[in-house]
Design an enzyme around this catalytic site. Structure first.
Site, PDB file in Angstrom:
ATOM      1  N   HIS A 169      -6.270   4.707   2.742  1.00  7.36           N
ATOM      2  CA  HIS A 169      -5.402   4.566   3.510  1.00  7.36           C
ATOM      3  C   HIS A 169      -4.096   5.575   3.151  1.00  7.36           C
ATOM      4  O   HIS A 169      -3.200   5.560   3.920  1.00  7.36           O
ATOM      5  CB  HIS A 169      -4.929   3.452   4.185  1.00  7.36           C
TER       6      HIS A 169
HETATM    7  C1  UD1 Z   1       1.876   0.932   5.057  1.00  7.48           C
HETATM    8  C2  UD1 Z   1       2.545   1.154   3.750  1.00  7.48           C
HETATM    9  C3  UD1 Z   1       1.754   1.310   2.566  1.00  7.48           C
HETATM   10  C4  UD1 Z   1       0.490   0.164   2.601  1.00  7.48           C
HETATM   11  C5  UD1 Z   1       0.009   0.180   3.946  1.00  7.48           C
HETATM   12  C6  UD1 Z   1      -0.921  -1.145   4.007  1.00  7.48           C
HETATM   13  C7  UD1 Z   1       4.842   2.246   4.264  1.00  7.48           C
HETATM   14  C8  UD1 Z   1       5.523   3.540   3.802  1.00  7.48           C
HETATM   15  N1  UD1 Z   1       3.212   2.445   3.917  1.00  7.48           N
HETATM   16  O1  UD1 Z   1       1.107   2.372   5.411  1.00  7.48           O
HETATM   17  O2  UD1 Z   1       2.517   1.268   1.419  1.00  7.48           O
HETATM   18  O3  UD1 Z   1      -0.296   0.307   1.648  1.00  7.48           O
HETATM   19  O4  UD1 Z   1       0.956   0.113   4.853  1.00  7.48           O
HETATM   20  O5  UD1 Z   1      -1.752  -1.136   4.695  1.00  7.48           O
HETATM   21  O6  UD1 Z   1       5.405   1.398   4.599  1.00  7.48           O
HETATM   22  N2  UD1 Z   1      -1.406   2.050  12.728  1.00  7.48           N
HETATM   23  C9  UD1 Z   1      -2.096   1.660  13.831  1.00  7.48           C
HETATM   24  N3  UD1 Z   1      -2.054   0.296  14.040  1.00  7.48           N
HETATM   25  C10 UD1 Z   1      -1.466  -0.501  13.181  1.00  7.48           C
HETATM   26  C11 UD1 Z   1      -0.651  -0.141  12.249  1.00  7.48           C
HETATM   27  C12 UD1 Z   1      -0.640   1.456  12.002  1.00  7.48           C
HETATM   28  O7  UD1 Z   1      -2.739   2.402  14.744  1.00  7.48           O
HETATM   29  O8  UD1 Z   1      -1.331  -1.620  13.414  1.00  7.48           O
HETATM   30  C13 UD1 Z   1      -1.544   3.540  12.676  1.00  7.48           C
HETATM   31  C14 UD1 Z   1      -0.289   4.326  13.522  1.00  7.48           C
HETATM   32  O9  UD1 Z   1      -0.821   5.732  13.758  1.00  7.48           O
HETATM   33  C15 UD1 Z   1       0.766   4.706  12.290  1.00  7.48           C
HETATM   34  C16 UD1 Z   1      -0.281   4.890  10.995  1.00  7.48           C
HETATM   35  O10 UD1 Z   1      -1.224   3.974  11.150  1.00  7.48           O
HETATM   36  O11 UD1 Z   1       1.637   5.740  12.487  1.00  7.48           O
HETATM   37  C17 UD1 Z   1       0.530   4.607   9.962  1.00  7.48           C
HETATM   38  O12 UD1 Z   1       1.316   3.372   9.839  1.00  7.48           O
HETATM   39  P1  UD1 Z   1       2.471   2.935   8.703  1.00  7.48           P
HETATM   40  O13 UD1 Z   1       2.929   1.382   9.084  1.00  7.48           O
HETATM   41  O14 UD1 Z   1       3.409   3.859   8.974  1.00  7.48           O
HETATM   42  O15 UD1 Z   1       1.872   3.105   7.500  1.00  7.48           O
HETATM   43  P2  UD1 Z   1       0.353   2.478   6.566  1.00  7.48           P
HETATM   44  O16 UD1 Z   1      -0.347   4.075   6.418  1.00  7.48           O
HETATM   45  O17 UD1 Z   1      -0.124   1.569   7.522  1.00  7.48           O
HETATM   46  N1  UDP Z   2      -7.769  -6.191   3.506  1.00 11.60           N
HETATM   47  C1  UDP Z   2      -8.318  -6.794   4.424  1.00 11.60           C
HETATM   48  N2  UDP Z   2      -9.142  -6.142   5.383  1.00 11.60           N
HETATM   49  C2  UDP Z   2      -9.219  -4.699   5.434  1.00 11.60           C
HETATM   50  C3  UDP Z   2      -8.848  -3.922   4.339  1.00 11.60           C
HETATM   51  C4  UDP Z   2      -7.907  -4.758   3.372  1.00 11.60           C
HETATM   52  O1  UDP Z   2      -8.223  -8.167   4.547  1.00 11.60           O
HETATM   53  O2  UDP Z   2     -10.189  -4.127   6.000  1.00 11.60           O
HETATM   54  C5  UDP Z   2      -6.913  -6.731   2.422  1.00 11.60           C
HETATM   55  C6  UDP Z   2      -7.204  -6.534   0.883  1.00 11.60           C
HETATM   56  O3  UDP Z   2      -8.243  -7.527   0.702  1.00 11.60           O
HETATM   57  C7  UDP Z   2      -5.935  -6.905   0.483  1.00 11.60           C
HETATM   58  C8  UDP Z   2      -4.903  -6.200   1.400  1.00 11.60           C
HETATM   59  O4  UDP Z   2      -5.528  -6.045   2.666  1.00 11.60           O
HETATM   60  O5  UDP Z   2      -5.716  -8.269   0.237  1.00 11.60           O
HETATM   61  C9  UDP Z   2      -4.576  -4.812   0.859  1.00 11.60           C
HETATM   62  O6  UDP Z   2      -3.761  -4.309   1.884  1.00 11.60           O
HETATM   63  P1  UDP Z   2      -3.970  -2.649   1.948  1.00 11.60           P
HETATM   64  O7  UDP Z   2      -4.889  -2.062   1.344  1.00 11.60           O
HETATM   65  O8  UDP Z   2      -3.706  -2.493   3.424  1.00 11.60           O
HETATM   66  O9  UDP Z   2      -2.510  -2.157   1.354  1.00 11.60           O
HETATM   67  P2  UDP Z   2      -1.905  -2.039  -0.327  1.00 11.60           P
HETATM   68  O10 UDP Z   2      -2.288  -3.171  -1.102  1.00 11.60           O
HETATM   69  O11 UDP Z   2      -2.530  -0.463  -0.695  1.00 11.60           O
HETATM   70  O12 UDP Z   2      -0.277  -1.898  -0.025  1.00 11.60           O
END
Ligand code: UD1
Ligand code: UDP
Length: 377
Positions: free
Chosen positions: A222
């Protein structure tokens, strides 16, 4: 002495927790449980209100964790949703600022390195309210990652810097930050221990997906650096398709990556890869424990692989969790298909890592918060 006098007077500590993204719910679950236990048993009473920024909003990216892990319902959801960095971080700051002004907490608590983290820490700092940062001091030394900017800025303005590893403490010292720094261990290890057996007992994901233990690869992708760069995303999907010829490749897909695959027209590159919706924490832990190897660009999942004794291949060029690499659990391979496939075939287990603690990091976090509030006034 001054601190001890205040200790006698203070009857209640109010914490305002700011969360917004999936990994923060998992970390906060453990500290909220520790607050709940403490609140009932001891004085001063510790009360927590949760502000959800709304950064993640799909049911399987948010609500599912509150329900499954028993996290207290947020007092407020700011509903910020998706957008550019400035739009979302700015809106979150405005919302958190209003909550701090109305709730008047003794401390704001933030987790990790997302935009929600930075917004919470900045809003608190500007109002001169103490802020505690859980997962302080991590560095990838790659400033092209939005998370690295969030980490550096959050640590700069936080009052209490609660570090999961010793390397994190050293990173802060190298930046001249030593006040308020504590090594607490990793609250994600607490979660892995607390939910590991429950996941083995209760999750049905293996039978639902017709998977055999230790006969599949588990993958998550992601990171912006991988999803937004078509060459890197293609490289990763090519590597995964290669592996899918040997064993099932299971990919619970982050919505960001689902959208990137569609935007780049990469649907065909996913053939043979088993794509799932994002799964609940218990299902994820179960998938992790029974995977032969985990391939991921997630921060949290690199460590969870180690917690559950599973080799990890990291789909990035560097990691903040250097101890997983140094102790032999993790190979960082970037997005090159051959390196990915080779590493997955070679990945092995390593030596024990002591610094994540013994599963009581959340309790240590809470003691640090208490001690700091009792001595800082
Ligand atoms: C964010 C964090 C990242 C973290 C990740 C965990 C920042 C800059 N990034 O990344 O550090 O590792 O969360 O998962 O804060 N979207 C949906 N539904 C949701 C959420 C997101 O469709 O419920 C889609 C949207 O198109 C959105 C994109 O995902 O634009 C990215 O979401 P965003 O929260 O900006 O960043 P993440 O990639 O989720
Ligand atoms: N996780 C989850 N379901 C998923 C993917 C991740 O419960 O489908 C959990 C995972 O076990 C871990 C956390 O989400 O505890 C990690 O989140 P993510 O990878 O989104 O973010 P990051 O740690 O990279 O910031």
């Amino acid at each position: 002495m001054e601190g001890l006098i205040i200790l006698a007077r203070r009857k209640r500590i109010e914490i305002l927790t700011v969360v917004g993204a999936r990994p923060q719910f998992i970390k906060a679950a453990m500290v909220s449980a520790a607050i709940d236990r403490h609140g009932r048993e001891q004085e001063p009473e510790i009360a927590e209100k949760i502000v959800h920024t709304g950064q993640h909003y799909d049911h399987e990216m948010s609500r599912i964790f509150f329900d499954e892990m028993g996290i207290p319902k947020p007092a407020v959801n700011l509903g910020v949703g998706s957008g550019s960095h400035a739009e979302t971080t700015g809106s979150m700051m405005v919302g958190v600022e209003a909550e701090i002004i109305s709730q008047k907490p003794d401390l704001v608590l933030v987790y990790g390195d997302t935009n929600s983290t930075l917004a919470g820490a900045m809003a608190a700092a500007k109002l001169d309210v103490p802020d505690a940062h859980v997962e302080a001091g991590l560095r990838s030394f790659n400033r092209r990652m939005p998370e690295e900017i969030n980490r550096i800025l959050t640590d700069r303005v936080s009052t209490l810097l609660l570090c999961p590893t010793l390397r994190a403490v050293e990173n802060l010292a190298a930046e001249g930050i030593t006040d308020g720094v504590h090594h607490t261990g990793d609250v994600m290890y607490d979660a892995a221990l607390a939910f590991g057996e429950i996941a083995m007992r209760e999750s049905r994901i293996l039978s639902r997906e017709k998977l055999t233990p230790k006969r599949y690869y588990l993958v998550t992708v992601h990171r912006a650096e991988n999803t937004d760069d078509p060459a890197r995303l293609r490289g990763i999907l090519d590597g995964l398709r290669e592996l899918a010829r040997e064993l099932p490749v299971v990919l619970p897909l982050h919505p960001r990556t689902r959208k990137a695959i569609a935007a780049h027209g990469f649907e065909k590159l996913c053939e043979g890869i088993r794509i799932l919706q994002p799964v609940s924490y218990l299902d994820m832990v179960r998938l992790e424990k029974d995977a032969t190897v985990i391939l991921t660009d997630s921060g949290g999942i690199q460590k969870e692989a180690y917690f559950h004794g599973v080799p990890c291949v990291t789909l990035r060029d560097e990691t903040e969790w250097v101890e997983t690499v140094e102790q032999g659990w993790n190979l960082t391979v970037g997005a090159d298909p051959k390196r990915i496939a080779d590493a997955a075939r070679q990945a092995g287990t390593g030596k024990q890592i002591e610094e994540y603690g013994n599963g009581s990091a959340a309790a240590v976090v809470l003691s640090c918060i208490q001690a700091s509030l009792l001595t800082d006034h």
